[in-house]
Design a protein around this motif. Structure first.
Motif, PDB file in Angstrom:
ATOM      1  N   VAL A   5       0.876  -1.217   0.000  1.00 47.36           N
ATOM      2  CA  VAL A   5       0.000   0.000   0.000  1.00 47.36           C
ATOM      3  C   VAL A   5       0.889   1.235   0.000  1.00 47.36           C
ATOM      4  N   THR A   6       0.495   2.170  -0.822  1.00 44.73           N
ATOM      5  CA  THR A   6       1.255   3.420  -0.886  1.00 44.73           C
ATOM      6  C   THR A   6       0.522   4.486  -0.056  1.00 44.73           C
ATOM      7  N   VAL A   7       1.179   5.191   0.847  1.00 45.95           N
ATOM      8  CA  VAL A   7       0.566   6.212   1.758  1.00 45.95           C
ATOM      9  C   VAL A   7       1.070   7.589   1.344  1.00 45.95           C
ATOM     10  N   TYR A   8       0.114   8.498   1.269  1.00 42.04           N
ATOM     11  CA  TYR A   8       0.450   9.881   0.894  1.00 42.04           C
ATOM     12  C   TYR A   8       0.172  10.807   2.062  1.00 42.04           C
ATOM     13  N   GLU A   9       0.950  11.805   2.337  1.00 46.05           N
ATOM     14  CA  GLU A   9       0.754  12.832   3.379  1.00 46.05           C
ATOM     15  C   GLU A   9       0.782  14.212   2.736  1.00 46.05           C
ATOM     16  N   LYS A  10       0.039  15.154   3.381  1.00 48.15           N
ATOM     17  CA  LYS A  10       0.018  16.534   2.896  1.00 48.15           C
ATOM     18  C   LYS A  10       1.393  17.128   3.020  1.00 48.15           C
ATOM     19  N   PRO A  11       1.746  17.908   2.098  1.00 49.07           N
ATOM     20  CA  PRO A  11       3.088  18.490   2.123  1.00 49.07           C
ATOM     21  C   PRO A  11       3.161  19.713   3.004  1.00 49.07           C
ATOM     22  N   VAL A  12       2.629  19.600   4.208  1.00 54.01           N
ATOM     23  CA  VAL A  12       2.691  20.709   5.164  1.00 54.01           C
ATOM     24  C   VAL A  12       3.263  20.152   6.448  1.00 54.01           C
ATOM     25  N   SER A  13       3.708  21.088   7.278  1.00 56.30           N
ATOM     26  CA  SER A  13       4.307  20.661   8.539  1.00 56.30           C
ATOM     27  C   SER A  13       3.235  20.245   9.516  1.00 56.30           C
TER      28      SER A  13
END
Length: 429
Positions: A5-13
């Motif tokens: 599974v590939t997990v993506y996160e928002k590109p913010v701190s």
């Protein structure tokens, strides 16, 4: 190791849990502060609403009381001025009646004044040794002076009454205007007293706090009302005595004139049997003049008819000339017809001028004959009055007698009394 599974996160701190708790605490503190401010604002708003409502209602109540008091004050002054206006109208009516009666008395004086003047002129037509300054002449001139003096005095009284009426009318106008102003002011104040915040005809007004240019102080208004009342009282104070004085003056003038007329008639009766004059006949000259004037008048009428005939002829000739001026092209020539029409117009105008001069001369001659006829009439009148001047004067003056002072029913009785023949005439069987 391969990922399934590939997990993506928002590109913010991302923040930590401690920062999250700090932000929650800060938000709670802000909510508490804002809530406390809102509570204090609601409390102060409630206090302000209560204070402003009480102040507004109290101000409205006090102004309503002031309006009601002002309406009552205006009504009292208006009733006072209406009473003064009624008195003024009554006095003006009475004074107008007195003035009209005095003017009638002056008009009545014109007739005895004319009769006296005619008697003096008639007696002055006597000739020879009969033209004397006798007692009758003296009394006639004295009567003339008495009537003229009384007439002048009455005229002065009428003038004074007119001036007094003008003053009363001016005061009446001022009071009427003041009453109208007070009625209008009362109406406005009553309308304002009926207004409240629920009325439909209220709105914002531009520059509602402005002062009118003609606005005066309350003290000035009171002073104006008092001055107007004093003015009306002063004008009404002496009107009654003025009217009574005019009535007494008329009665006294009538008595003085009657007494002088009796003295003059007695003097004339003493001179009636002493006057004898010869009359010359001028009737034939008068008839001749009338006949000549009638013939001349007929000739003037015929000349004027001929003058109108010439006027119509001139109009016809000038109309022909005007119509021929519209001939087109080379047809607009000066032919014999054109020359003849012009000569006809000139000849007709010359004839018209000659007729006008003839008519003027005829009218001047007629006026001269008329003037000469007037001279003959005056001369004939002098001749006709020279024989029985005093008797004619007495007959003229008999119209001045009224009541028990009237003349006798017929000329025979009058002649018997004048010649004192009562004892000489035998009694009827």
């Amino acid at each position: 190791m391969a990922k399934s599974v590939t997990v993506y996160e928002k590109p913010v701190s991302h923040i930590g849990l401690a920062d999250w708790y700090a932000k929650q605490w800060e938000l709670q503190q802000s909510v508490g502060s804002r809530t406390s401010d809102a509570f204090e604002l609601r409390s102060s708003g409630r206090i302000t609403r209560s204070e402003t409502r009480v102040k507004t209602e109290w101000n409205t109540y006090m102004n309503n009381v002031r309006l009601a008091d002002r309406i009552t004050e205006l009504s009292r002054w208006k009733e006072l001025f209406e009473h003064l206006l009624e008195r003024l109208l009554s006095e003006i009516r009475f004074l107008k009646d007195e003035k009209a009666d005095t003017e009638k008395e002056i008009d009545i004086l014109n007739y005895p004044l004319q009769i006296t003047a005619e008697c003096i002129s008639m007696r002055d037509c006597r000739r020879g040794t009969e033209l004397t300054y006798d007692e009758a002449d003296t009394e006639l001139k004295k009567e003339l002076c008495v009537i003229e003096n009384i007439k002048a005095f009455l005229t002065d009284k009428v003038q004074a009454a007119w001036e007094k009426l003008n003053c009363l009318e001016e005061v009446k106008f001022k009071i009427s205007l003041d009453i109208e102003d007070k009625n209008e002011t009362t109406r406005i104040d009553k309308e304002n007293l009926e207004l409240d915040r629920t009325c439909a005809n209220i709105s914002y007004k531009p520059n509602a706090l402005k002062k009118s240019k003609n606005e005066i102080s309350y003290e000035g208004w009171i002073e104006n009302c008092n001055n107007l009342k004093i003015l009306a009282d002063n004008e009404l104070s002496d009107v009654y005595s003025f009217r009574e004085g005019m009535q007494v003056m008329r009665e006294r003038a009538r008595n003085d004139i009657k007494a002088q007329q009796d003295v003059t008639d007695f003097a004339l009766r003493k001179r009636i049997y002493q006057t004898q004059k010869a009359r010359n006949e001028l009737e034939w000259q008068k008839l001749k003049m009338h006949k000549e004037m009638e013939n001349l008048h007929k000739e003037i009428i015929r000349l004027e008819g001929e003058f109108l005939h010439k006027t119509d002829a001139i109009k016809c000739a000038e109309t022909r000339l005007e119509n021929r001026s519209y001939r087109p092209g080379f047809e607009l020539c000066e032919d014999e017809t054109q020359i003849g029409l012009r000569n006809e117009v000139l000849q007709l105008k010359k004839t018209e001028n000659e007729l006008a001069k003839t008519i003027d001369n005829a009218k001047a001659t007629y006026n001269g004959l008329e003037s000469l006829l007037l001279r003959i009439d005056r001369n004939l009148e002098d001749k006709q009055h020279s024989l029985s001047t005093d008797i004619m004067c007495l007959d003229m003056r008999s119209t001045l007698k009224t009541g028990d002072r009237t003349r006798l029913p017929n000329e025979t009785d009058r002649n018997i009394i004048l010649t004192r023949m009562e004892k000489e005439i035998p009694l009827e069987s």
